[in-house]
Write a protein that holds these residues in place. Structure first.
Motif, PDB file in Angstrom:
ATOM      1  N   SER A  85       0.825  -1.210   0.000  1.00 36.30           N
ATOM      2  CA  SER A  85       0.000   0.000   0.000  1.00 36.30           C
ATOM      3  C   SER A  85       0.860   1.261   0.000  1.00 36.30           C
ATOM      4  CB  SER A  85      -0.935   0.002   1.211  1.00 36.30           C
ATOM      5  OG  SER A  85      -1.764  -1.147   1.208  1.00 36.30           O
ATOM      6  N   LEU A  86       1.844   1.277  -0.850  1.00 34.73           N
ATOM      7  CA  LEU A  86       2.785   2.398  -0.875  1.00 34.73           C
ATOM      8  C   LEU A  86       2.102   3.688  -1.309  1.00 34.73           C
ATOM      9  CD1 LEU A  86       5.863   0.503  -2.248  1.00 34.73           C
ATOM     10  CD2 LEU A  86       5.799   1.782  -0.108  1.00 34.73           C
ATOM     11  N   GLU A  87       2.573   4.768  -0.726  1.00 31.21           N
ATOM     12  CA  GLU A  87       2.038   6.103  -0.966  1.00 31.21           C
ATOM     13  C   GLU A  87       3.171   7.000  -1.446  1.00 31.21           C
ATOM     14  OE1 GLU A  87       0.803   7.026   2.944  1.00 31.21           O
ATOM     15  OE2 GLU A  87      -0.875   5.604   2.956  1.00 31.21           O
ATOM     16  N   PRO A  88       2.843   8.069  -2.164  1.00 33.94           N
ATOM     17  CA  PRO A  88       3.909   8.984  -2.597  1.00 33.94           C
ATOM     18  C   PRO A  88       4.769   9.476  -1.439  1.00 33.94           C
ATOM     19  CG  PRO A  88       1.893   9.472  -3.761  1.00 33.94           C
ATOM     20  CD  PRO A  88       1.536   8.438  -2.731  1.00 33.94           C
ATOM     21  N   GLU A  89       4.178   9.591  -0.268  1.00 32.92           N
ATOM     22  CA  GLU A  89       4.925  10.038   0.907  1.00 32.92           C
ATOM     23  C   GLU A  89       5.973   9.025   1.366  1.00 32.92           C
ATOM     24  OE1 GLU A  89       1.427  12.204   0.237  1.00 32.92           O
ATOM     25  OE2 GLU A  89       1.574  10.043   0.655  1.00 32.92           O
ATOM     26  N   ASP A  90       5.931   7.821   0.832  1.00 29.95           N
ATOM     27  CA  ASP A  90       6.930   6.806   1.178  1.00 29.95           C
ATOM     28  C   ASP A  90       8.190   6.944   0.319  1.00 29.95           C
ATOM     29  OD1 ASP A  90       4.197   4.548   1.484  1.00 29.95           O
ATOM     30  OD2 ASP A  90       5.360   5.403   3.139  1.00 29.95           O
ATOM     31  N   THR A  91       8.175   7.851  -0.617  1.00 28.05           N
ATOM     32  CA  THR A  91       9.338   8.067  -1.476  1.00 28.05           C
ATOM     33  C   THR A  91      10.541   8.528  -0.663  1.00 28.05           C
ATOM     34  OG1 THR A  91       8.023   8.593  -3.430  1.00 28.05           O
ATOM     35  CG2 THR A  91      10.254   9.475  -3.355  1.00 28.05           C
ATOM     36  N   GLY A  92      11.698   7.961  -0.980  1.00 23.47           N
ATOM     37  CA  GLY A  92      12.920   8.357  -0.290  1.00 23.47           C
ATOM     38  C   GLY A  92      14.006   7.314  -0.466  1.00 23.47           C
ATOM     39  N   VAL A  93      15.132   7.572   0.167  1.00 26.49           N
ATOM     40  CA  VAL A  93      16.217   6.603   0.198  1.00 26.49           C
ATOM     41  C   VAL A  93      16.062   5.766   1.459  1.00 26.49           C
ATOM     42  CG1 VAL A  93      18.705   6.246   0.205  1.00 26.49           C
ATOM     43  CG2 VAL A  93      17.715   8.165  -1.071  1.00 26.49           C
ATOM     44  N   TYR A  94      16.069   4.474   1.288  1.00 26.69           N
ATOM     45  CA  TYR A  94      15.881   3.542   2.394  1.00 26.69           C
ATOM     46  C   TYR A  94      17.220   2.936   2.780  1.00 26.69           C
ATOM     47  CZ  TYR A  94      10.837   3.910   2.151  1.00 26.69           C
ATOM     48  OH  TYR A  94       9.546   4.382   2.205  1.00 26.69           O
ATOM     49  N   TYR A  95      17.507   2.985   4.067  1.00 27.40           N
ATOM     50  CA  TYR A  95      18.772   2.493   4.600  1.00 27.40           C
ATOM     51  C   TYR A  95      18.516   1.403   5.634  1.00 27.40           C
ATOM     52  CZ  TYR A  95      20.504   7.066   2.965  1.00 27.40           C
ATOM     53  OH  TYR A  95      20.820   8.174   2.221  1.00 27.40           O
ATOM     54  N   CYS A  96      19.407   0.442   5.682  1.00 29.72           N
ATOM     55  CA  CYS A  96      19.387  -0.456   6.830  1.00 29.72           C
ATOM     56  C   CYS A  96      20.599  -0.158   7.695  1.00 29.72           C
ATOM     57  CB  CYS A  96      19.333  -1.921   6.422  1.00 29.72           C
ATOM     58  SG  CYS A  96      20.742  -2.547   5.493  1.00 29.72           S
ATOM     59  N   ALA A  97      20.441  -0.425   8.964  1.00 24.38           N
ATOM     60  CA  ALA A  97      21.499  -0.180   9.935  1.00 24.38           C
ATOM     61  C   ALA A  97      21.560  -1.349  10.901  1.00 24.38           C
ATOM     62  CB  ALA A  97      21.239   1.116  10.692  1.00 24.38           C
ATOM     63  N   ALA A  98      22.727  -1.522  11.500  1.00 22.57           N
ATOM     64  CA  ALA A  98      22.927  -2.627  12.421  1.00 22.57           C
ATOM     65  C   ALA A  98      23.503  -2.126  13.732  1.00 22.57           C
ATOM     66  CB  ALA A  98      23.873  -3.663  11.807  1.00 22.57           C
ATOM     67  N   ASP A  99      23.157  -2.809  14.801  1.00 19.59           N
ATOM     68  CA  ASP A  99      23.751  -2.489  16.087  1.00 19.59           C
ATOM     69  C   ASP A  99      23.784  -3.726  16.960  1.00 19.59           C
ATOM     70  OD1 ASP A  99      24.689   0.142  17.463  1.00 19.59           O
ATOM     71  OD2 ASP A  99      23.697  -1.044  19.022  1.00 19.59           O
ATOM     72  N   GLY A 100      24.788  -3.795  17.793  1.00 18.01           N
ATOM     73  CA  GLY A 100      24.939  -4.927  18.686  1.00 18.01           C
ATOM     74  C   GLY A 100      24.064  -4.853  19.916  1.00 18.01           C
ATOM     75  N   ALA A 101      23.377  -3.739  20.100  1.00 18.17           N
ATOM     76  CA  ALA A 101      22.504  -3.572  21.257  1.00 18.17           C
ATOM     77  C   ALA A 101      21.082  -3.279  20.787  1.00 18.17           C
ATOM     78  CB  ALA A 101      23.009  -2.437  22.151  1.00 18.17           C
ATOM     79  N   TRP A 102      20.118  -3.941  21.397  1.00 19.98           N
ATOM     80  CA  TRP A 102      18.724  -3.836  20.958  1.00 19.98           C
ATOM     81  C   TRP A 102      18.082  -2.506  21.363  1.00 19.98           C
ATOM     82  CZ3 TRP A 102      15.306  -4.915  17.680  1.00 19.98           C
ATOM     83  CH2 TRP A 102      13.944  -5.052  17.952  1.00 19.98           C
ATOM     84  N   ALA A 103      18.244  -2.115  22.594  1.00 18.19           N
ATOM     85  CA  ALA A 103      17.557  -0.922  23.089  1.00 18.19           C
ATOM     86  C   ALA A 103      17.943   0.341  22.320  1.00 18.19           C
ATOM     87  CB  ALA A 103      17.800  -0.758  24.583  1.00 18.19           C
ATOM     88  N   PRO A 104      19.234   0.600  22.068  1.00 12.69           N
ATOM     89  CA  PRO A 104      19.567   1.814  21.309  1.00 12.69           C
ATOM     90  C   PRO A 104      18.963   1.815  19.916  1.00 12.69           C
ATOM     91  CG  PRO A 104      21.497   0.981  22.435  1.00 12.69           C
ATOM     92  CD  PRO A 104      20.435  -0.058  22.580  1.00 12.69           C
ATOM     93  N   LEU A 105      18.881   0.636  19.289  1.00 13.57           N
ATOM     94  CA  LEU A 105      18.294   0.574  17.953  1.00 13.57           C
ATOM     95  C   LEU A 105      16.821   0.978  18.014  1.00 13.57           C
ATOM     96  CD1 LEU A 105      18.639  -0.093  14.986  1.00 13.57           C
ATOM     97  CD2 LEU A 105      18.178  -2.492  15.531  1.00 13.57           C
ATOM     98  N   ILE A 106      16.121   0.515  19.021  1.00 18.06           N
ATOM     99  CA  ILE A 106      14.717   0.907  19.185  1.00 18.06           C
ATOM    100  C   ILE A 106      14.601   2.420  19.342  1.00 18.06           C
ATOM    101  CG2 ILE A 106      12.700   0.762  20.678  1.00 18.06           C
ATOM    102  CD1 ILE A 106      13.500  -2.057  21.387  1.00 18.06           C
ATOM    103  N   HIS A 107      15.459   2.999  20.155  1.00 18.71           N
ATOM    104  CA  HIS A 107      15.417   4.453  20.363  1.00 18.71           C
ATOM    105  C   HIS A 107      15.593   5.191  19.045  1.00 18.71           C
ATOM    106  CE1 HIS A 107      15.099   3.768  24.530  1.00 18.71           C
ATOM    107  NE2 HIS A 107      16.376   3.554  24.793  1.00 18.71           N
ATOM    108  N   HIS A 108      16.501   4.706  18.204  1.00 15.63           N
ATOM    109  CA  HIS A 108      16.701   5.343  16.906  1.00 15.63           C
ATOM    110  C   HIS A 108      15.462   5.187  16.034  1.00 15.63           C
ATOM    111  CE1 HIS A 108      21.020   5.721  17.764  1.00 15.63           C
ATOM    112  NE2 HIS A 108      21.098   6.498  16.713  1.00 15.63           N
ATOM    113  N   ILE A 109      14.880   4.009  16.029  1.00 16.40           N
ATOM    114  CA  ILE A 109      13.704   3.765  15.195  1.00 16.40           C
ATOM    115  C   ILE A 109      12.546   4.665  15.599  1.00 16.40           C
ATOM    116  CG2 ILE A 109      11.898   2.075  14.672  1.00 16.40           C
ATOM    117  CD1 ILE A 109      14.409   1.604  13.072  1.00 16.40           C
ATOM    118  N   LEU A 110      12.353   4.830  16.882  1.00 15.92           N
ATOM    119  CA  LEU A 110      11.208   5.602  17.382  1.00 15.92           C
ATOM    120  C   LEU A 110      11.509   7.090  17.505  1.00 15.92           C
ATOM    121  CD1 LEU A 110       9.872   3.135  20.101  1.00 15.92           C
ATOM    122  CD2 LEU A 110       9.140   3.413  17.719  1.00 15.92           C
ATOM    123  N   GLY A 111      12.702   7.491  17.082  1.00 13.98           N
ATOM    124  CA  GLY A 111      13.028   8.910  17.144  1.00 13.98           C
ATOM    125  C   GLY A 111      13.267   9.422  18.542  1.00 13.98           C
ATOM    126  N   GLU A 112      13.652   8.532  19.445  1.00 16.56           N
ATOM    127  CA  GLU A 112      13.840   8.895  20.844  1.00 16.56           C
ATOM    128  C   GLU A 112      15.315   9.045  21.215  1.00 16.56           C
ATOM    129  OE1 GLU A 112       9.897   6.367  22.290  1.00 16.56           O
ATOM    130  OE2 GLU A 112      11.916   5.652  22.711  1.00 16.56           O
TER     131      GLU A 112
END
Length: 132
Positions: A85-112
């Motif tokens: 169900s892609l929308e024009p607002e989904d346009t952009g460059v998509y990146y994947c990232a990795a981290d050895g710790a779970w909690a910091p990755l969540i903080h990044h995902i949620l903008g916290e």
């Protein structure tokens, strides 16, 4: 050090689907959790989803819940992002990232994230364009 390569981007019409893949190498299998981010033209990078590759826990950003699905392929050591169900607002460059710790990755995902914590590795991105 983990290396990440994204693939699967392209041009799709509104309402269509794409499946992105993030291939990881250079690190111990299962040692890094993976997240997807995107950056639209003129906007800041935002988190989309992340997955704990050891136990399968998943976190989604509110903006993509119900439309995007993150999953892991243990055989290929990759993480996929199914986008429906892609929308024009989904346009952009998509990146994947990795981290050895779970909690910091969540903080990044949620903008916290506001401590300056840097994730362990980033891919170079893949372009997704949603347009008719």
């Amino acid at each position: 050090q983990v290396q990440l390569v994204e693939s699967g981007g392209g041009l799709v019409q509104p309402g269509g689907s794409l499946r992105l893949s993030c291939a990881a190498s250079g690190g111990t299998q299962g040692a890094f959790d993976i997240g997807w981010f995107r950056q639209a033209p003129g906007k800041e990078r935002e988190g989309i989803a992340c997955i704990n590759v050891e136990d399968g826990r998943i976190v989604y950003a509110e903006s993509v819940k119900g439309r995007f699905t993150i999953s892991k392929d243990n055989v290929k050591e990759s993480v996929s992002l199914q986008m429906d169900s892609l929308e024009p607002e989904d346009t952009g460059v998509y990146y994947c990232a990795a981290d050895g710790a779970w909690a910091p990755l969540i903080h990044h995902i949620l903008g916290e994230e506001n401590s300056g914590y840097q994730l362990d590795g980033w891919g170079r991105g893949t372009q997704v364009t949603v347009s008719s």
